[in-house]
Design a protein around this motif. Structure first.
Motif, PDB file in Angstrom:
ATOM      1  N   TRP A  51       0.827  -1.213   0.000  1.00 52.23           N
ATOM      2  CA  TRP A  51       0.000   0.000   0.000  1.00 52.23           C
ATOM      3  C   TRP A  51       0.854   1.253   0.000  1.00 52.23           C
ATOM      4  CZ3 TRP A  51      -4.436   0.014  -2.007  1.00 52.23           C
ATOM      5  CH2 TRP A  51      -5.228  -1.141  -1.946  1.00 52.23           C
ATOM      6  N   LEU A  52       1.963   1.237   0.758  1.00 51.25           N
ATOM      7  CA  LEU A  52       2.848   2.399   0.739  1.00 51.25           C
ATOM      8  C   LEU A  52       3.451   2.598  -0.647  1.00 51.25           C
ATOM      9  CD1 LEU A  52       4.629   2.048   4.188  1.00 51.25           C
ATOM     10  CD2 LEU A  52       3.149   3.912   3.456  1.00 51.25           C
ATOM     11  N   THR A  53       3.861   1.484  -1.280  1.00 50.26           N
ATOM     12  CA  THR A  53       4.431   1.616  -2.626  1.00 50.26           C
ATOM     13  C   THR A  53       3.389   2.159  -3.587  1.00 50.26           C
ATOM     14  OG1 THR A  53       5.692  -0.367  -2.131  1.00 50.26           O
ATOM     15  CG2 THR A  53       5.769   0.401  -4.384  1.00 50.26           C
ATOM     16  N   PHE A  54       2.186   1.585  -3.524  1.00 52.37           N
ATOM     17  CA  PHE A  54       1.158   1.946  -4.500  1.00 52.37           C
ATOM     18  C   PHE A  54       0.759   3.415  -4.353  1.00 52.37           C
ATOM     19  CE2 PHE A  54      -3.174   1.916  -6.274  1.00 52.37           C
ATOM     20  CZ  PHE A  54      -2.877   1.385  -7.524  1.00 52.37           C
ATOM     21  N   ILE A  55       0.560   3.838  -3.096  1.00 55.64           N
ATOM     22  CA  ILE A  55       0.168   5.232  -2.871  1.00 55.64           C
ATOM     23  C   ILE A  55       1.316   6.156  -3.239  1.00 55.64           C
ATOM     24  CG2 ILE A  55      -0.456   6.884  -1.052  1.00 55.64           C
ATOM     25  CD1 ILE A  55      -1.919   4.480   0.306  1.00 55.64           C
ATOM     26  N   GLY A  56       2.520   5.835  -2.751  1.00 48.43           N
ATOM     27  CA  GLY A  56       3.676   6.680  -3.045  1.00 48.43           C
ATOM     28  C   GLY A  56       3.931   6.785  -4.534  1.00 48.43           C
ATOM     29  N   PHE A  57       3.816   5.660  -5.213  1.00 45.69           N
ATOM     30  CA  PHE A  57       4.066   5.611  -6.651  1.00 45.69           C
ATOM     31  C   PHE A  57       3.096   6.517  -7.412  1.00 45.69           C
ATOM     32  CE2 PHE A  57       2.210   3.363 -10.346  1.00 45.69           C
ATOM     33  CZ  PHE A  57       3.260   3.435 -11.233  1.00 45.69           C
ATOM     34  N   ASN A  58       1.824   6.425  -7.070  1.00 52.42           N
ATOM     35  CA  ASN A  58       0.846   7.247  -7.803  1.00 52.42           C
ATOM     36  C   ASN A  58       0.980   8.722  -7.472  1.00 52.42           C
ATOM     37  OD1 ASN A  58      -0.660   5.472  -9.527  1.00 52.42           O
ATOM     38  ND2 ASN A  58      -1.301   4.456  -7.649  1.00 52.42           N
ATOM     39  N   ILE A  59       1.301   9.020  -6.190  1.00 49.63           N
ATOM     40  CA  ILE A  59       1.488  10.433  -5.840  1.00 49.63           C
ATOM     41  C   ILE A  59       2.724  10.986  -6.540  1.00 49.63           C
ATOM     42  CG2 ILE A  59       1.904  12.042  -3.939  1.00 49.63           C
ATOM     43  CD1 ILE A  59       0.434  10.245  -2.116  1.00 49.63           C
ATOM     44  N   THR A  60       3.724  10.128  -6.758  1.00 47.24           N
ATOM     45  CA  THR A  60       4.937  10.613  -7.418  1.00 47.24           C
ATOM     46  C   THR A  60       4.692  10.885  -8.898  1.00 47.24           C
ATOM     47  OG1 THR A  60       6.157   9.158  -5.955  1.00 47.24           O
ATOM     48  CG2 THR A  60       7.404  10.152  -7.738  1.00 47.24           C
ATOM     49  N   PHE A  61       4.052   9.938  -9.578  1.00 52.79           N
ATOM     50  CA  PHE A  61       4.086  10.013 -11.041  1.00 52.79           C
ATOM     51  C   PHE A  61       2.847  10.620 -11.682  1.00 52.79           C
ATOM     52  CE2 PHE A  61       7.239   6.720 -10.020  1.00 52.79           C
ATOM     53  CZ  PHE A  61       8.334   7.439 -10.467  1.00 52.79           C
ATOM     54  N   LEU A  62       1.677  10.546 -11.039  1.00 45.81           N
ATOM     55  CA  LEU A  62       0.505  11.159 -11.685  1.00 45.81           C
ATOM     56  C   LEU A  62       0.678  12.676 -11.851  1.00 45.81           C
ATOM     57  CD1 LEU A  62      -2.477   9.059 -10.269  1.00 45.81           C
ATOM     58  CD2 LEU A  62      -1.349   8.891 -12.486  1.00 45.81           C
ATOM     59  N   PRO A  63       1.213  13.404 -10.845  1.00 48.59           N
ATOM     60  CA  PRO A  63       1.412  14.848 -11.066  1.00 48.59           C
ATOM     61  C   PRO A  63       2.385  15.143 -12.212  1.00 48.59           C
ATOM     62  CG  PRO A  63       1.613  14.329  -8.742  1.00 48.59           C
ATOM     63  CD  PRO A  63       1.557  13.036  -9.467  1.00 48.59           C
ATOM     64  N   GLN A  64       3.290  14.192 -12.479  1.00 49.50           N
ATOM     65  CA  GLN A  64       4.268  14.461 -13.532  1.00 49.50           C
ATOM     66  C   GLN A  64       3.635  14.513 -14.914  1.00 49.50           C
ATOM     67  OE1 GLN A  64       7.644  11.860 -13.062  1.00 49.50           O
ATOM     68  NE2 GLN A  64       8.129  12.688 -11.042  1.00 49.50           N
ATOM     69  N   TYR A  65       2.508  13.792 -15.101  1.00 51.02           N
ATOM     70  CA  TYR A  65       1.779  13.933 -16.373  1.00 51.02           C
ATOM     71  C   TYR A  65       1.337  15.381 -16.559  1.00 51.02           C
ATOM     72  CZ  TYR A  65       1.259   8.881 -17.111  1.00 51.02           C
ATOM     73  OH  TYR A  65       1.491   7.554 -17.346  1.00 51.02           O
TER      74      TYR A  65
END
Lengths: 569, 132
Positions: free
Chosen positions: A435-449
């Protein structure tokens, strides 16, 4: 084929040699056992994943605020170069085709070892020394290579990138590349020549299929990279002008050579992880894999198409045939879509058991589908012209590669952890990790779009306060920190299962494929006995004789025959 | 064996198709060379495997209904441990570093490579093949 092959049959056992076998560090150095080498690969790759992850955190820290001076621009360039190079050349690839494939392919096909055990050991040592060489650049006076993991000419020539750092980068990638070629030769030969009796090509687990296809892709693409590196080195030191305009060379030739390696490379990194997912989903859904042959042909199609799309990285150079490369790139979405549908078909109406490997696998499907769809967008030249070299592309390939190498990689790691070590990991910590990976991953990369669409370029060390990039960059950096915490949870899980081991048993998941038919960890030369191989799932057939696949197949044949007879009457 | 050969031939045929389309469409000879080389890479091992598969009966691993009693002989020779790949790896590493730090590392490196070549060859004598 009417005799039910229910009993275990003795495979010719190998005379044991335990008495004289070395232990400790000497064992680590001298072993030619594919299991030891596979684990060496995995742990080395994870250490480098940690190092490159740390670099990612430094990069994100630098980008946390506008006009930040956390690291100098030169250091920033070195950091993103080595971050990318380690993640692609040293972590994502070797973790799976050096680590998982080495450990699992012989087990899955019932072989005693890889076809060339000593070559296998040599591959590992070239990989390790090559990886260390990559880091050596930081110790040189002029610093590590700073031209990005793609080393575009003319930035990578001796005028713009002088010093030992870039040369170390070239040597490192060449060593790791040779290691990959040797591993590929080994894998293809093992799969062609060392399968157990009865294990026909179409009874191979999909993971093994994908490793075969990956091996062939490596053989096609890695030599091109090695050749390109030799040319680059010659340009830097021997006065040739292959990539420099001055002497009549063509800088864009480097891009052609590099991406002829680089795009298949992306699939070399993805296909094995697809294989892992295809192993995990059926076991935790208590169903056979849906659309086996479709998956195999989709893998072959992806591999074929992936070698014809290299110039989609070069749309903006203006020197490539846009419609051809765009069409080929769009076509890849078809077999990839088939794969995603068969994965969903596999878990559809299954008896799902939400253990850590399964949730990581589902996380992979989510992440990869998002990354894949933006890939289809980027395959269209008008969109690519607009977003090329922006954070949109950064977000796209991180979703695809992080999605496969990390989500699928950890799905596989947790799934086979009992087989690797004979111990069980802690389930609750595994879920925290996910869950930490999944949340962290999406918070990291979705804003980059969004950053990319707003025009933030790649590979810049600083941005201004009035550019409108500040808030999204802050969010992205926070996400990167969360991902780092997730990795700490993983390390703790690893550590605690080592200190306070819980024995896992030989087949804790009720697995389907041959590796679960031997002990955990497997003995030297893998199998004392092999179960008879009559279907795609020999271990399942052995443990559930009443529901064996070959039985169902036979019944179906009998039904068809009786129907035909009725029709004839 | 038949399927193994077909996979490689399939790779070759695929590249032949792609290179024809690509070359006729773009007229770009440089990149077409990649594709021709890749086609050869598929066709050569494919034809080799196919040549053998026509001359031998299906192997146990090619047959769906084989029983393990039919299998005779050794699977292969699998060495259990040896130091030479490590020595060779270090030697290659030091030799490669010569491209960065000068020839002196290659002198040391070649020492390792040569000793590994000799040691590895000697340790491969049939007497050492205790394993089957």
């Amino acid at each position: 084929m009417t005799i039910a092959p229910e009993r275990m049959e003795e495979l010719e056992s190998h005379p044991p040699n335990h008495g004289s076998e070395p232990s400790g560090i000497y064992k680590w150095v001298t072993s030619t056992d594919h299991k030891v080498i596979g684990k060496n690969y995995m742990y080395t790759a994870l250490v480098f994943f940690f190092i490159a992850g740390l670099m990612a955190e430094l990069i994100r820290t630098q980008l946390f605020a506008p006009n930040n001076h956390f690291v100098s621009p030169q250091t920033y360039n070195e950091l993103f170069t080595i971050h990318g190079s380690i993640m692609l050349y040293i972590f994502a690839g070797p973790f799976v085709f050096g680590g998982f494939a080495n450990f699992l392919v012989p087990l899955q096909i019932g072989a005693p070892d890889m076809a060339f055990p000593r070559l296998n050991a040599l591959s590992y040592w070239l990989f390790l020394t090559g990886s260390v060489t990559m880091l050596l650049g930081f110790l040189t006076a002029s610093g590590a290579a700073a031209f990005g993991w793609v080393a575009y000419a003319p930035l990578s020539d001796s005028t713009y990138s002088p010093g030992a750092g870039p040369d170390l980068w070239i040597v490192s990638v060449a060593l790791v590349g040779f290691s990959g070629i040797f591993t590929a030769v080994n894998l293809v030969t093992t799969i062609f020549y060392l399968r157990a009796p009865g294990l026909t090509m179409f009874r191979m687990p999909v993971f093994t299929w994908n490793m075969l296809v990956t091996g062939i892709l490596i053989l096609i693409s890695f030599p091109v990279l090695t050749a390109a590196l030799v040319m680059l080195y010659a340009d830097r030191h021997f006065g040739t002008h292959i990539f420099s305009v001055k002497g009549g060379g063509v800088p864009v030739l480097w891009q052609n050579l590099f991406w002829f390696f680089g795009h298949p490379e992306v699939y070399i990194l993805a296909l094995p992880y697809f294989g892992i997912i295809t192993e995990v989903l059926p076991v935790f859904s208590k169903k056979p894999v849906f659309g086996y042959k479709g998956l195999v042909f989709a893998t072959l199609a992806i591999a074929g198409l992936s070698t014809g799309v290299w110039a989609h990285h070069m749309f903006t150079t203006g020197t490539v045939l846009l419609p051809f490369f765009s069409a080929m790139s769009l076509l890849i979405a078809v077999p990839t879509g088939i794969k995603i549908f068969t994965w969903i078909g596999t878990i559809w109406r299954g008896n799902l058991d939400f253990k850590t490997p399964l949730i990581f696998a589902i996380g992979f499907i989510v992440a990869f589908t998002m990354g894949g769809i933006t890939g289809v967008m980027l395959a269209s030249p008008p969109i690519d012209f607009y977003t090329h070299d922006t954070y949109f592309v950064v977000a796209h390939f991180h979703q695809v590669l992080f999605g496969s190498a990390v989500f699928a990689g950890f799905a596989g790691f947790y799934y086979w952890y009992p087989k690797l070590t004979g111990r069980m990991y802690r389930e609750s910590l595994g879920k925290w990790h996910f869950w930490l990976t999944f949340i962290g991953f999406n918070i990291t990369f979705l804003p980059q779009y969004l950053l990319g669409l707003r025009g933030m370029p790649r590979r810049i060390a600083e941005y201004g306060p009035s550019d409108g990039f500040t808030f999204l960059n802050k969010v992205s950096t926070v996400g990167a920190y969360v991902t780092a915490i997730a990795f700490v949870v993983f390390l703790y899980n690893f550590w605690i299962s080592w200190r306070k081991p819980i024995p896992a048993g030989d087949n804790p998941w009720d697995g389907h494929t041959l590796e679960w038919a031997t002990s955990s960890p497997p003995p030297s030369h893998n199998f004392h006995k092999l179960p008879p191989i009559r279907s795609l799932r020999p271990t399942w057939d052995m443990n559930h004789p009443e529901h064996a696949d070959w039985k169902a197949h036979q019944e179906e044949l009998a039904r068809k025959k009786s129907k035909e007879r009725e029709a004839a009457l | 064996m038949k399927l193994e050969s077909r996979i490689y031939v399939g790779v070759g045929v695929f590249f032949v198709l792609v290179v024809v389309i690509y070359f006729l469409w773009s007229g770009d000879s440089g990149n077409s060379i990649f594709l021709v080389a890749s086609a050869l890479l598929g066709i050569m091992p494919g034809l080799y495997l196919g040549w053998w598969s026509r001359r031998m009966s299906p192997r146990p691993e090619d047959r769906e209904d084989v029983s393990l009693e039919e299998i005779e002989g050794a699977v292969g020779y699998f060495p259990s441990y040896t130091i030479w790949p490590f020595v060779l790896g270090i030697g290659v590493f030091l030799t490669a570093l010569a491209f960065v730090f000068g020839a002196w590392t290659a002198v040391i490196g070649m020492g390792f490579v040569i000793s590994a070549a000799i040691g590895g060859t000697l340790s491969s004598k049939p007497k050492a093949m205790a394993h089957r």
